[in-house]
Structures are given as structure tokens and as C-alpha cells.
Design a protein around this motif. Structure first.
Motif, PDB file in Angstrom:
ATOM      1  N   THR A  82       1.118  -1.437   0.146  1.00  0.00           N
ATOM      2  CA  THR A  82       0.055  -0.219  -0.011  1.00  0.00           C
ATOM      3  C   THR A  82       1.048   0.839  -0.285  1.00  0.00           C
ATOM      4  OG1 THR A  82      -1.770  -1.059   0.807  1.00  0.00           O
ATOM      5  CG2 THR A  82      -2.027   1.350   0.935  1.00  0.00           C
ATOM      6  N   GLY A  86       1.259   1.800  -3.411  1.00  0.00           N
ATOM      7  CA  GLY A  86       0.075   2.984  -4.016  1.00  0.00           C
ATOM      8  C   GLY A  86      -0.746   1.833  -3.967  1.00  0.00           C
ATOM      9  N   GLU A  87      -1.221  -0.064  -4.168  1.00  0.00           N
ATOM     10  CA  GLU A  87      -2.165  -0.587  -3.450  1.00  0.00           C
ATOM     11  C   GLU A  87      -3.155  -0.467  -3.189  1.00  0.00           C
ATOM     12  OE1 GLU A  87      -0.742  -4.493  -4.823  1.00  0.00           O
ATOM     13  OE2 GLU A  87      -2.770  -5.388  -3.872  1.00  0.00           O
ATOM     14  N   SER A  88      -4.927  -0.361  -2.999  1.00  0.00           N
ATOM     15  CA  SER A  88      -5.704  -0.073  -2.409  1.00  0.00           C
ATOM     16  C   SER A  88      -5.691  -1.300  -1.955  1.00  0.00           C
ATOM     17  CB  SER A  88      -6.734   0.748  -3.335  1.00  0.00           C
ATOM     18  OG  SER A  88      -6.257   1.652  -2.935  1.00  0.00           O
ATOM     19  N   ARG A 176      -3.245   7.144  -7.471  1.00  0.00           N
ATOM     20  CA  ARG A 176      -2.816   6.137  -7.089  1.00  0.00           C
ATOM     21  C   ARG A 176      -1.281   6.490  -7.334  1.00  0.00           C
ATOM     22  NH1 ARG A 176       0.681   2.244  -8.341  1.00  0.00           N
ATOM     23  NH2 ARG A 176       1.331   2.530 -10.634  1.00  0.00           N
ATOM     24  N   PRO A 181      -0.761   7.557   0.824  1.00  0.00           N
ATOM     25  CA  PRO A 181      -2.425   6.088   1.055  1.00  0.00           C
ATOM     26  C   PRO A 181      -2.084   6.986   2.274  1.00  0.00           C
ATOM     27  CG  PRO A 181       0.219   5.686   0.335  1.00  0.00           C
ATOM     28  CD  PRO A 181       0.425   7.103   1.001  1.00  0.00           C
ATOM     29  N   SER A 208     -11.764   1.719  -1.694  1.00  0.00           N
ATOM     30  CA  SER A 208     -10.683   0.696  -2.130  1.00  0.00           C
ATOM     31  C   SER A 208     -10.639  -0.318  -3.270  1.00  0.00           C
ATOM     32  CB  SER A 208      -9.821  -0.571  -0.794  1.00  0.00           C
ATOM     33  OG  SER A 208     -11.268  -2.294  -0.577  1.00  0.00           O
ATOM     34  N   PRO A 214      -5.551   5.281  -2.618  1.00  0.00           N
ATOM     35  CA  PRO A 214      -4.985   4.384  -2.273  1.00  0.00           C
ATOM     36  C   PRO A 214      -5.298   4.281  -0.670  1.00  0.00           C
ATOM     37  CG  PRO A 214      -3.200   5.421  -2.657  1.00  0.00           C
ATOM     38  CD  PRO A 214      -3.909   6.447  -3.383  1.00  0.00           C
ATOM     39  N   THR A 216      -6.000   1.901   2.350  1.00  0.00           N
ATOM     40  CA  THR A 216      -5.989   0.683   3.071  1.00  0.00           C
ATOM     41  C   THR A 216      -7.050  -0.005   3.899  1.00  0.00           C
ATOM     42  OG1 THR A 216      -4.633  -0.649   1.778  1.00  0.00           O
ATOM     43  CG2 THR A 216      -4.282  -1.727   3.932  1.00  0.00           C
TER      44      THR A 216
ATOM     45  N   HIS B 538      -6.009  -5.761 -10.058  1.00  0.00           N
ATOM     46  CA  HIS B 538      -6.596  -5.061  -8.929  1.00  0.00           C
ATOM     47  C   HIS B 538      -8.343  -4.047  -9.672  1.00  0.00           C
ATOM     48  CE1 HIS B 538      -7.727  -2.178  -6.075  1.00  0.00           C
ATOM     49  NE2 HIS B 538      -7.099  -3.349  -4.620  1.00  0.00           N
ATOM     50  N   SER B 540     -10.162  -2.573  -9.120  1.00  0.00           N
ATOM     51  CA  SER B 540      -9.635  -0.572  -9.943  1.00  0.00           C
ATOM     52  C   SER B 540      -9.749  -0.359 -10.929  1.00  0.00           C
ATOM     53  CB  SER B 540      -9.114   0.505  -8.332  1.00  0.00           C
ATOM     54  OG  SER B 540      -7.680  -0.220  -9.063  1.00  0.00           O
TER      55      SER B 540
END
Lengths: 464, 902
Positions: A82, A86-88, A176, A181, A208, A214, A216, B538, B540
Motif C-alpha cells: 500500500t 499505492g495499492e488499495s 494511485r 496512501p 479501496s 489508495p 487500506t 486490481h 480498480s
């Protein structure tokens, strides 16, 4: 660090401790010598107690994690992705009470903050279902923790609807690669489920799962059926990432944990004392009685919080004259730990009250657990007085009533319905909250119990 | 511009609201909202009081169609008895979607149709705001707010109801290179046209249309001169005033209005002039929002004036007439032009000195643009120059004035005023108070809006901001300086001006731009194949196309497209279980339609989306829709009224609105009025509203909607079936195109598993994503980087395995014994419910069998509550102690299975 040997007269705290020490060992012979050594050990003892107390009461991240290395790695990787990519994401940490959910999360967060790529790159929002009891409060708290409220300026915070739109707008604007985040930690996640429409959860999970800021979302809960509580749309948006914490260790590991929890760290000022203490702990862990105590506790519950409680009780027995833990201390603590609270109350009752309880027990046996009222109990008691009792004085009805009400206040007896103004007190239906085995055990240890009462308790038919 | 439609009964309320406005203004800009709100209400009410009647006899009538044409229309306000006549060829304002921004048009034809409705055929002009944002840059020049474009876009309805005509205005044709003529007065009512707009590009006006427009203007001038309703008769008015007659005429009501407006605009300029000049880099004369608000001010002011009987106006005018003498009282001098205004249709060009200061300010600003680009270094001397210029202007304008208004004893104003003051000193004071407030509010509003604009403009270049803001502080000072010349009035004003407004530029949440802070370190891009795959998987990540929903896509597209082309409204109900791509498909449709609209294949439309889950209350839907459409922020009830009006009245140039209502079921209320309204609007004739309603259940209309709601929703339904495993497989592989991260079989396994369970695409993607993580986790043991069956299986197990069995296996011994005791008790009693006391007896027996020390009741209770907290058991409130009832939260078989394995 403090020098190990120091004249006690120079130190103020020693004089404070003196009165505590003296009544325990009033030997006048080597008073001065004793004073010196006791002051020194008193210092050590207070140190030890401080360390143990911190370890057992504050569930700080400093303590080591036991048996959750895999979960730790999973969570750490998740949060790292995350912050770095920047990953949700969304995840639930599920485990029974005392299984170390919060400890795990704190541990991960602490390690994460120390990482180079992560520093200052993660916003954290901590919510607790017990504090944020509805979405409105939760939203306000989120805005506060994200420090977005300064954007709102001097305006009093708007309506709930405005607030939600505002926050969603804020989160929608990010993307992102450029936005910081955000980590949402929802403690007592199961309580958020009961909010109206699950609006907050829907929106958090929706963010998310969409190309916005981003985020979590980490939920902590002890309920195993948590997924069934989520509304279908919310459930679909949740990534179904569940991290289960189970106390999956066996007794050998339990003993190891016990040793680790009691051992003093290497940084302890007085090394010789620390060594002595640690050796003693090692010795204890091999002791049969200690193992029996621990085994018993382990059989009852595997959660480490109750172990901490036990060690707290035992540790408080450590004094200057009793500087090391013994097996007896642990046994005593275990006894305290497992006493029956209701039976304890029975010990403090008067003989009349005991008699009433015995009468109720007989009624329960006769009517197979059906509720009774005061009049029935009184009649039963009268029968006993008239036919059997020799040592008992025949109390007036109001006195018996008073005793009965005392039992009611102690919650040994519980009314079935709320007492109303119209109903007569004598005829209110009651239930006894004690099991017959509890009563018998309590009678065994009851001091100066008349023999005829004991006999009456043993057999309801004995007066016939 | 609203002045003509003001009726007496409403004057009071408007008066009040005006005061309210004045007072609160100093503290918070937000009041604008309230104000426009109250105006909106008044406006709607006032409309009912206007009477539209034909002017003259029908020209020719068509017997067959039963229509008859007319040359003009009379707009009569019932209570004030004011009349305005609009003739063919006149330029008019037409009510639009936004009350503040009426449409500009030329009246081409007037007729009464068979149903006795008064209709009008118009030639549209479009404002800059009506041109799509992306097309505006085609212009390659700055456009003033007064510039409109000859509208050649096809598809706009040119046939409108005559009742939507507001009033007549002027539209002057100009050649492209020509400077904007300096208009003296009522800028609000004069527009220019230089180019035409046909929806694709801007063109220079053809000579034909140019001359036509010119002619229309000339003609209009003649007409207005001859028509008595339109004679502003500035020559007459002073006489009337001197006699103090209270005769009401059309001009009377019009005059103060115009004068006020112009005065107002000048007051703005006098304060804003320096700010104007200092605003450099962007020639931002056009300040739509500010202007809008300023326009709003004028009606109330004029109303208050009207209310205060004729004498007030007289006195006020008297005061005004003196002003030109005093060089700095710039705001007053405009009074003359405003009186002359009505009559001369050909606006004097640059040589005319009687121009309003706002124009000069604008002009000057243009100068300043060419001259200097760093204003605040030279501001001081510039402002001084400014002032000088002003003085010169004033003198010049005076000279200009003396000719047309020879009657007015301009040179002996003071005596006149003193006389007037003598006659009604008390009233005069009141007026001056009123006047000040007018001025105050006007300048204030202009001030605050300007300062805000400025702030916005300055945003990018922060270093400049400070010095500029200090300049802002200096503005009132300068006005004070100039005010020294007008001792009679200004002293009162100055303290008011100076104090309240300078320091703050409050930002209301409406204007606030909420933003999550930017990240400090740049986000890392995926390095390995697995990371790339994870990014693409993902949910998104937006794929280029939506596989497996082509049919649904086409259906929805066709539906919306046909409605768009027809210019009608309609509803469509879309259902499907979560994760079947409903919202994604609809968004994709909208994206395609927008693309098509941009390419001119379709008429343009507005797109609004609301989500039931993102609303705190169903009624908030109105608020959000209205905010999307017009940018207004009002309460839910008022928004409902406004929306109903918007969709039920024929808005001639209104675009079609496409509204997506996601999570429709959450808009349910007990009376269902939200749903009812939503679905009722599209059925109305002029709504041009297309609704795409999305929900999960197929039978939602039948299940929760009342008949009248369900009937309005109609039968255009579509249901999204859960994805089959093949479709899921296709979705995953389309996303992974070009990235070799998954074994073919692994994808198939996931798809089959998910298709069997729910058909939720989100789940499928999540599992795949988790599988890549597991794979990566295992990769460190030197295995090749591809997701295999084992990884996928592990991910599936992780997500779908029941947690209960594992929880029971990891429970402590006594907890397991307790569960066994529960099973034993259930078997004994035959009921799946037992009290703790009953279980306890079994428990003790079991402990004896196992050779364990039987625990105390307290320990039993602890075990019970622990299991209850995990929801392995369902327990009652714990105050019942031994009589607490206990039930299993999973089947007995599961418990037995979990316990037997040991």
C-alpha cells in the motif's frame, strides 16, 4: 546506570521503604546489614515489578509475538505494498479475544514506520467501534485524523451529508501514484457492521476497489461469522482477505512463552540479580507443580492475557524478603484465579441466609428448577425449624424477609419479572442463581456451620 | 433585470431579505446562497403575476392550423401596472435552467397556436458558458461576459413559450477586429456578437446576418423611440421630480432599476478598479460568479427603492445629480447615462465620454496588460495614475453630459440638494442610510468575490500572494482618500468600508478543495511480472473494454442513444447481483456516449450520478442532483422543488440529462416520494431526463415499490446474469494480456470456483491477486515466477474455508469439552438449546471421564462467554448466569467433525 552497592543512608527512598520491610522481619541483631542489603534488593525488586507490570498490562509492541510469523509477514507485505506501490487493499484480522490482533498490527506498524521507503508516507486513521458508535461520529473522527478540518476553515462542521460528500470528494480526487496512501484501522470491526446501511464500510471498501486515493482498510474483530454480517454489496467490495489468528501453540511452546514472559532482559542494571532471577524462572518452568498449574490454565484457555493475569498475581507476591518467585506463589495465584465468585459470596452469609439458600435448593430439587417465591421458601424454612432444628432460633417473618432481600441484592436470587408496585413481595417469582454443587462446596468450607443445618442440606428428606 | 417583474406585495419580503443580506455579508460570504435562494423563490412567485398579452392585431392567421401571428407582445405586471412591449426582431432574454443566467435570443416570430398558447420562435445566441469547455479554446481570445455568439447549432428548440421571455435587451453586431464599444449603461442588457457558433467551430458572422442584426437594432431603436412604453423620457423625469408627482409609469419603474444597476456596477468598479488594474496576467474581466451575484443585488435594491415611495427616489436622484461635480464620487455620475439610456439605441462609441467607469477600468486594465506585467511593484504610482485618470474622466463626462441634459442645473447642484434636504431631512437620512447599505453591500460583494477570484488566480504563484493581499488592504484606504472630496456622504461610509471586510477571505466548504496530502516518496512502479499482473488484476484497474458484457452494453447504449436523439426522457432498470459489472457497463456506456457527443454524432448531454449508499438520507439525492446540474447548494426540500420546476417546465435550450441512480433500493422511504419523483420526471413532456436505475434484485419494483412508482419506472428492464466460468476466465485473461503470470489451468480453476459460488468478478480478481502474492511468497524458494494451481488452491482455501472448524481445533481443552457437553445435552433434550446449568452437569461428568479437575462455575461462565464472543455459540445476556441459554452457531455435525479429528 546505578552502582550496585551504595550506602543506604544516602538515599531517600530507602527510608520510605523501611516501614514496609521492618514489620516483616523484626530481627534486631543484624539490622544495619539487613538494611543495606534490603535497600539494594528493594531497588532491584521495584525494577523487576516495573518491567513485569509494563509487560503484562501495556500490550505494547515491544513484546514479542508468538506463533504468528506467517500472519505477520502477510500483513507487513500488504501494508508495504500500500505504501510503496499505492495499492488499495482491505483485510480483516480475525481471532478470539486475547489472541494478539492489536499486538500484531502494532508490531507491523512499528516495523513499517522504521522502513526507509515508508517513512512519512502513510496516513493512519484509527477508529474503534466502541468509540465511533455511528457513521457521523466516525466521519468526524476520520476528518480530524486526516487533518482535513483545517480546509473547512472556521466554519462549524457541516451536516452529516455535507461531511460525507466532502470526505468522498477528498478521497476521489486522489490517485494511485500521487496521493498519500491512507490506512484505516477499524478496531471492533463487528460494531461498524451495525451502522445504518453500513454506509461507512461501503464507502471505504468502495474506495479501496476503485481508482481513487489508495487506501487500506484493516478490520480487527473476534467474531468468526463477521463475513455473514456484511451486506451483500459491502461483502462483494471487500477483498475477502482474512488473517486468522489462533492460539495454535502447544503446551511446550506455552512453557517457553511463560519463561520468556517472566525472564528479565539483558539490559537489567543488576546483572547478578537478573541472572539469579532468570535461573529461578528456568527452574520454575521445570518444576512439576508449576507445570501442573500452567497445564491447568492452558487447558482452560490458551489466550496469553490470562497467563499475564496469573503472572501478575504471582509477581505481586515478590518482595524484598521474598525476592524470587516460588511454585507456591504460582499455586496461590492460580487458586485466586480460578475461585468461584458466587461461592465466595456464600462464605460471607449468615446462618439464616444459608438456611434460606438450602431451602431454595430443596425447592429446586422438588420442583425441578421451577421458579419459587418467598412464601414457598419461608414455608420450607418453617418446616425445617419445627421438625428438625434444635440449634436454630425461629425468626420472625419480617426478619426472614430481610435476609431474603439481602440475597436478592447479592444477586444470588434473581426475580423472573421486574418487581411492580402491585405485586406483593412475598409472591414474586424467583430463581436461584447457584448450582447445588456450588452450595455444597460452600457449606464444606463455611465456618461454624451447625450440624443440623449441614444434615438438612445433605438430604432434603432427612426431616421426614 | 428583475425590476419589471416586481410586484408590490413582494417588495416587503424582498426588502427584508435585502437587509438580511447586507448585515450578514460582512461576516460570511456564504450568505450569497441564502440570498439567491430567497430570490429564487420570489422569482417563481413573481412570474405568476406577469400577464402576457399580444400587442396589436394579429397579422395573419392560418385557419387550418388555427394559428395567428402577431408583431409584438406586451408584458404587463399586474400590480405595478408596468408594461413592456417586445416586438419582432427584438433581442430578448429567455428564462433558462439557471435563473441567474437567462438565455439570449432574437425574437423571430410570435404566434398563438391552436390551444391558445402564446408561442415564440427565436434565434438563439449562446453565451460562453454554454459552449463546452473543450471547445472554448478554439476561440483563441478572451471573451468578455457580454459577448455572445450567433447560435447555429441545430437541434435546439427554437420554438418556445412566450411566457419564458423575460425582457428585451440589446445585441450589437461587431466585426471581429473591432474593439468592444464602450457602453455607458446597463451593461447587463447589452450584448455583442462577433462570431457565430455552429457546435463545431466559430465563424465570423456572414455579412448577411451582420446586416440583419444591425438592422434589427436600428429598427428596434425606432420602435422604442416611438413606442410610448419604451420612452425612458429622461427629459421628462426631472420635471416630474421637481413637481414631485407620484405618477407611476412604465419608465418610472424601469428607471430606478437601470440607474441602480449602473450605479451598482460603477460602485463596484470604483472599488474594484484598482484591483482590476492590478489583476494582470489573466484578463479576467469576465467573472461569471461574481457578476451573477451582483446582478442579484440589483432587484432587491430597486425594490427597496420602489417601496420607499417616489420621494425617496427623487431625493436619491437629486443626490446623484450632484455627484458628477465631485470628481471622485464616481459611482454617482452614472446616473445620467442611465437616464439617457433608454432612448439612444446606438451606443456611443469610443469618443463618447459618458462611459461608465467599469468600462474605463476594463479598458485601463487592458492597457495595463500591455504596459506592465508586474503590478505590485508599481502599484502605488499606478493607482495614483488611476485616480488621475478617473478625475479626468469625470470631468470629461461632465462635459459630455451637459449637452444632453441641459435642463438639469448641473452647475448649481448644492443648492438643489440643500433644498431637498430641507424639505425632507428625515427621509433623506433614511435614504442615505439605505443608499450606503446598497453601496456597502454592492462594493462588499464585489470586493469579496474579487478578492476570492484573485486568490484563486494567484494560487499557482504563491510568492506573489502576500504582497497582493497587502494591496487588498490598501484598497479601502484609497477609496477613503477619494471620498474626502465628497464630504456630505462619505464620512459615514468610510469607517464602515474600512473595518469589516479587509482582513478575511473566508473560504466556505463549498469552495474548499478537500485534498489528501500528496505522497512524499514517489510510488514505485511494478518491477516484476507478478507485480505487473497484480496491478492489472486490481478491481480498480480500468480495462480498455469490458469483455462479456457486449450485449448488455449495446442494449443500454441503444436505449440512451435513442432517447438522446429523440430528445425525450425515459427510465431503465438494471439489476444483477453484486460484482456482475452493472455500474462498470453503465459507466462505459456513458463514456462512449460522451465521446460520440464530442464528435458531434449525438446531441450533447449532461451526466449525473448518484449512489444510494453514498447518501446519508434518501432525500439528499435531490441535493446532489441539483448540485450537479446547476451548482446550487440548497436544502433537500427546496432542491426537490427546484428540480421539479426544472424538469417540468420547458427549458428550450436545456440539454438532456442522463442520471444514473446506483443502489436504488436505498432510496426507499416510507412514502417513496424520492423514488416517485425520480421516475415521474422522465415521464413529463419537457423533462429530457434519462434515468438508469441500478439495483441488485430483479424484482425490486414489484417487491418494495408502490404501484404508482413501479408503473412510472416502466418495463424497460435489464438483468445482468452472474458471470459463467468462461466469462470469468475471459475477464482475467483479457486483463493479463501480454503478461505471462498465470497458468491457463490456474485461471480456469479460479473461474470455475467463483462461478460456482457467486459469479462475482471482484472475487475472481481478488483470488487471482492473492494467488500472485502467495506465488511471490513462495518464489523466494527459487521457483519459477508463474502462478500455478497450488497457489490458486491455497488462495481459494484462504478465502472460502470456514473459519469455525479451525477455530474449534485451536480452542483449549476445556472449551472443547464444553462443546462436547453442549452436544451431549442437545442429544439428551432433543432441543438445540440449553441453559448453562444443564450443560454444566454434563460437563462435570465429562471431566470426570477425562480425569480432569472439574472447573468452577466462574470458569465455565468464562469459557462460555469466550466462545460466545467468537460466535461459535450464541448466548443470551450474561446477567442470567446459570440460566443463560446457549445455542450453537454452527451445525452439530461441524462441531463433531472438528472435535473428532483430534
Amino acid at each position: 546506570m546505578r552502582p550496585t552497592a551504595r550506602p543506604s543512608s544516602a538515599r531517600a527512598p530507602a527510608s520510605l521503604r523501611e516501614p514496609r520491610i521492618q514489620p516483616m522481619k523484626p530481627s534486631a541483631m543484624n539490622k544495619r546489614k539487613l538494611k543495606e542489603s534490603s535497600a539494594e534488593s528493594a531497588e532491584n525488586i521495584s525494577q523487576v515489578q516495573k518491567i513485569l507490570r509494563e509487560r503484562f498490562c501495556h500490550h505494547c509492541a515491544a513484546g514479542k509475538l508468538f506463533g504468528m510469523e506467517q500472519q505477520y509477514r502477510h500483513l507487513l507485505e500488504l501494508l508495504k505494498r500500500t505504501t510503496v506501490h499505492g495499492e488499495s487493499n482491505s483485510a480483516l484480522i480475525i481471532g478470539p479475544r486475547g489472541s494478539g490482533k492489536t499486538a500484531l498490527l502494532n508490531h507491523v506498524l512499528k516495523d513499517l514506520r522504521e522502513m526507509k521507503q515508508v517513512r512519512e508516507n502513510l496516513l493512519e486513521v484509527h477508529l474503534n467501534g466502541l468509540l465511533q458508535t455511528n457513521d457521523k461520529v466516525a466521519l468526524k473522527e476520520i476528518t480530524r485524523q486526516l487533518q482535513l478540518e483545517n480546509v473547512v476553515g472556521d466554519k462549524v462542521f457541516g451536516s452529516f451529508a455535507e461531511n460525507l460528500a466532502f470526505l468522498l470528494e477528498a478521497l476521489r480526487k486522489g490517485d494511485r501514484t500521487s496521493s498519500c496512501p491512507i490506512l484505516f484501522v477499524l478496531d471492533e470491526f463487528d460494531l461498524f457492521v451495525h451502522h445504518k446501511n453500513q454506509t461507512l464500510l461501503y464507502n471505504l471498501f468502495d474506495i479501496s476497489q476503485s481508482a481513487q486515493t489508495p487506501v487500506t482498510v484493516i478490520g480487527l474483530t473476534c467474531r468468526q461469522d463477521i463475513l455473514e454480517l456484511l451486506e451483500k454489496r459491502v461483502k462483494s467490495r471487500f477483498s475477502h482477505r482474512q488473517i486468522y489468528l489462533t492460539n495454535s501453540f502447544d503446551f511446550k511452546q506455552y512453557i517457553k512463552i511463560f519463561k520468556k514472559q517472566l525472564s528479565l532482559p539483558d539490559e537489567f542494571p543488576d546483572e547478578s540479580f537478573a541472572q539469579k532471577w532468570n535461573n529461578n524462572v528456568q527452574h520454575l518452568s521445570e518444576d512439576k507443580t508449576v507445570q501442573a498449574v500452567l497445564q491447568n490454565l492452558f487447558h482452560h484457555t490458551k489466550d496469553l492475557r490470562s497467563l499475564h493475569l496469573l503472572l501478575m498475581l504471582a509477581g505481586s507476591a515478590v518482595t524484598v524478603h521474598h525476592p524470587l518467585l516460588t511454585a507456591a506463589d504460582l499455586q496461590e495465584a492460580s487458586r485466586h484465579h480460578s475461585t468461584d465468585s458466587k461461592a465466595n459470596i456464600v462464605h460471607g452469609l449468615s446462618v439464616l441466609e444459608i438456611c434460606l439458600i438450602i431451602a431454595m435448593k430443596h425447592l429446586n430439587e422438588v420442583y425441578d428448577g421451577e421458579p419459587f417465591n418467598f412464601q414457598m421458601v419461608y414455608n420450607e424454612f418453617q418446616k425445617f425449624i419445627q421438625r428438625k432444628a434444635h440449634s436454630m432460633y425461629n425468626f420472625e417473618k419480617p426478619v426472614v424477609m430481610k435476609a431474603f432481600e439481602h440475597l436478592l441484592q447479592l444477586e444470588l436470587v434473581q426475580p423472573l419479572e421486574r418487581p411492580s408496585v402491585r405485586a406483593q413481595r412475598e409472591y414474586l417469582l424467583m430463581k436461584l442463581l447457584l448450582d447445588s454443587s456450588q452450595i455444597m462446596e460452600a457449606l464444606q468450607v463455611y465456618p461454624n456451620c451447625p450440624t443440623d443445618v449441614k444434615q438438612w442440606a445433605a438430604s432434603s428428606l432427612s426431616w421426614l | 433585470m428583475y425590476a419589471e417583474r416586481i410586484d408590490k406585495p413582494f417588495c416587503v419580503s424582498s426588502h427584508l431579505s435585502f437587509f438580511f443580506f447586507c448585515f450578514v455579508l460582512n461576516n460570511n460570504r456564504k450568505v450569497f446562497v441564502c440570498f439567491s435562494f430567497s430570490l429564487g423563490i420570489m422569482n417563481t412567485r413573481q412570474q405568476s403575476k406577469l400577464i402576457y398579452s399580444w400587442y396589436g392585431k394579429p397579422l395573419n392567421s392560418d385557419r387550418k392550423l388555427r394559428t395567428s401571428q402577431y408583431t409584438g407582445i406586451l408584458i404587463t405586471s399586474e400590480s405595478t401596472k408596468t408594461e413592456a412591449c417586445i416586438q419582432l426582431g427584438d433581442f430578448i432574454l429567455v428564462e433558462g435552467v439557471n435563473a441567474d443566467q437567462p438565455y439570449v435570443a432574437q425574437l423571430m416570430d410570435l404566434y398563438e397556436d391552436g390551444a391558445q398558447h402564446k408561442r415564440a420562435v427565436v434565434q438563439w445566441f449562446c453565451r460562453l458558458e454554454e459552449i463546452p469547455q473543450n471547445k472554448r479554446k478554439l476561440l483563441k481570445r478572451e471573451i468578455s461576459a457580454q459577448e455572445v455568439f450567433f447560435d447555429q447549432v441545430l437541434g435546439y428548440d427554437t420554438d418556445i413559450a412566450a411566457e419564458t421571455i423575460i425582457k428585451s435587451i440589446m445585441v450589437l453586431p461587431l466585426h471581429l477586429g473591432e474593439e468592444l464599444p464602450i457602453i455607458t449603461l446597463n451593461r447587463e442588457q447589452t450584448f455583442y456578437v462577433r462570431q457565430s457558433w455552429d457546435g463545431k467551430c466559430f465563424k465570423v458572422l456572414s455579412p448577411d446576418t451582420f446586416s440583419k442584426l444591425k438592422e434589427a437594432n436600428k429598427k428596434r431603436g425606432v420602435i422604442t423611440n416611438s413606442s410610448k412604453a419604451f420612452i425612458p423620457s429622461d427629459i421628462l423625469t426631472p420635471v416630474k421630480r421637481e413637481t414631485g408627482s407620484v405618477v407611476r409609469s412604465a419608465t418610472k419603474s424601469k428607471n430606478p432599476d437601470m440607474e441602480i444597476e449602473s450605479k451598482h456596477s460603477t460602485s463596484k468598479s470604483s472599488l474594484a478598479k484598482e484591483r482590476h488594474s492590478q489583476r494582470v496576467a489573466n484578463n479576467d474581466i469576465k467573472t461569471p460568479t461574481a457578476r451573477k451575484k451582483l446582478e442579484l443585488n440589483s432587484p432587491t435594491r430597486s425594490k427597496s427603492r420602489l417601496l420607499g415611495c417616489e420621494v425617496l427616489g427623487l431625493l436619491d436622484d437629486d443626490c446623484d445629480s450632484i455627484a458628477p461635480l465631485e470628481p471622485s464620487a464616481t459611482k454617482r455620475k452614472v446616473k445620467f447615462p442611465s437616464e439617457i439610456l433608454g432612448s439612444p439605441p446606438k451606443i456611443p462609441c469610443s469618443n463618447d465620454k459618458s462611459k461608465s467607469t467599469i468600462e474605463t477600468a476594463e479598458e485601463r486594465q487592458r492597457f495595463s496588460e500591455t504596459m506592465q506585467f508586474s503590478p505590485y511593484t508599481k502599484v502605488k504610482d499606478f493607482s495614483e495614475k488611476d485616480k488621475n485618470l478617473h478625475e479626468k474622466d469625470d470631468i470629461l463626462s461632465l462635459v459630455g453630459y451637459q449637452k444632453p441634459s441641459s435642463q438639469i442645473p448641473v452647475l448649481t447642484p448644492r443648492s438643489r440638494r440643500t433644498c431637498a434636504q430641507k424639505t425632507s431631512a428625515l427621509i433623506a437620512e433614511q435614504i442615505s442610510m439605505l443608499d450606503q447599505e446598497d453601496f456597502q453591500s454592492g462594493s462588499d460583494s464585489s470586493y469579496s468575490s474579487n478578492s476570492e477570484e484573485e486568490e484563486d488566480d494567484d494560487m499557482p504563484c504563491t510568492p506573489e500572494k502576500k504582497p497582493k493581499s497587502s494591496r487588498i488592504f490598501s484598497t479601502p484606504k484609497s477609496s477613503r482618500k477619494s471620498a474626502v472630496h465628497t464630504p456630505a456622504k462619505t464620512p459615514k461610509k468610510t469607517p464602515l468600508q474600512g473595518t469589516p471586510r479587509t482582513p478575511r477571505t473566508p473560504r466556505t466548504p463549498r469552495n474548499a478543495t478537500p485534498e489528501i496530502p500528496r505522497r512524499i516518496q514517489a510510488a514505485q512502479e511494478p518491477a516484476s511480472v507478478l507485480e505487473e499482473a497484480r496491478l492489472r488484476l486490481h478491481v480498480s484497474a480500468i480495462p480498455e473494454s469490458l469483455p462479456c458484457r457486449e450485449e448488455e452494453f449495446q442494449d443500454i447504449y441503444n436505449f440512451v442513444e435513442s432517447k438522446l436523439i429523440d430528445g425525450t426522457g425515459g427510465c431503465m432498470y438494471i439489476s444483477g447481483v453484486p460484482g456482475t459489472g452493472k455500474t462498470a457497463t453503465v459507466h462505459e456506456v456513458i463514456r462512449c456516449l460522451q465521446q460520440a457527443a464530442e464528435n458531434e454524432e449525438l446531441p450533447p448531454f449532461q451526466f449525473v450520478e448518484i449512489n444510494g449508499m453514498k447518501l446519508t438520507d434518501p432525500h439528499q439525492a435531490y441535493v446532489q442532483i441539483l448540485e450537479f446540474l446547476t451548482g446550487q447548494k440548497v436544502t433537500a426540500t427546496h432542491a426537490a422543488v427546484l428540480l421539479a420546476k426544472l424538469f417540468s417546465t420547458p427549458g428550450p435550450k436545456r440539454k438532456t440529462t442522463v442520471l444514473i441512480v446506483d443502489e436504488l433500493d436505498l432510496l426507499w422511504t416510507r412514502k417513496q416520494n424520492v423514488m416517485y419523483n425520480l421516475f415521474d420526471w422522465p415521464t413529463q413532456k419537457h423533462s429530457k431526463l434519462i434515468i438508469l436505475a441500478i439495483a441488485n434484485t430483479m424484482d425490486l419494483p414489484e417487491r418494495i415499490m408502490m404501484n404508482r412508482v413501479a408503473s412510472r419506472l416502466g418495463l424497460t428492464r435489464m438483468s445482468f446474469q452472474p458471470y459463467t466460468y468462461k466469462q470469468l476466465q475471459q475477464i482475467v485473461s483479457s486483463r493479463l494480456k501480454g503478461v505471462k503470470a498465470f497458468e491457463e489451468d490456474a485461471v480456469q480453476l479460479v473461474s470455475r470456483k467463483v462461478a460456482a459460488l457467486s459469479g462475482d468478478a471482484r472475487r475472481c480478481l481478488d483470488i487471482c491477486r492473492r494467488a500472485t502474492e502467495i506465488c511471490e511468497f513462495a518464489r523466494q524458494k527459487r521457483t519459477p515466477e508463474i502462478v500455478r494451481m497450488a497457489h490458486v488452491t491455497e488462495a481459494i482455501d484462504e478465502m472460502f474455508s470456514s473459519p469455525y472448524v479451525n477455530a474449534i481445533r485451536n480452542a483449549s481443552l476445556h472449551e472443547q469439552i464444553f462443546l462436547k457437553a453442549i452436544l451431549a445435552e442437545f442429544r439428551r433434550a432433543g432441543i438445540e438449546e440449553a441453559t448453562v446449568q444443564q450443560i454444566y452437569h454434563h460437563y462435570v461428568a465429562l471431566c470426570r471421564v477425562e480425569g480432569l479437575q472439574s472447573p468452577t462455575v466462574s470458569e465455565i461462565m468464562a469459557i462460555c462467554s469466550r466462545l460466545g464472543a467468537c460466535r461459535l455459540l450464541l448466548v443470551e445476556a450474561s446477567n442470567k448466569y446459570l440460566h443463560m441459554r446457549v445455542r450453537l452457531n454452527l451445525s452439530q455435525d461441524d462441531v463433531m467433525y472438528a472435535l473428532r479429528e483430534e
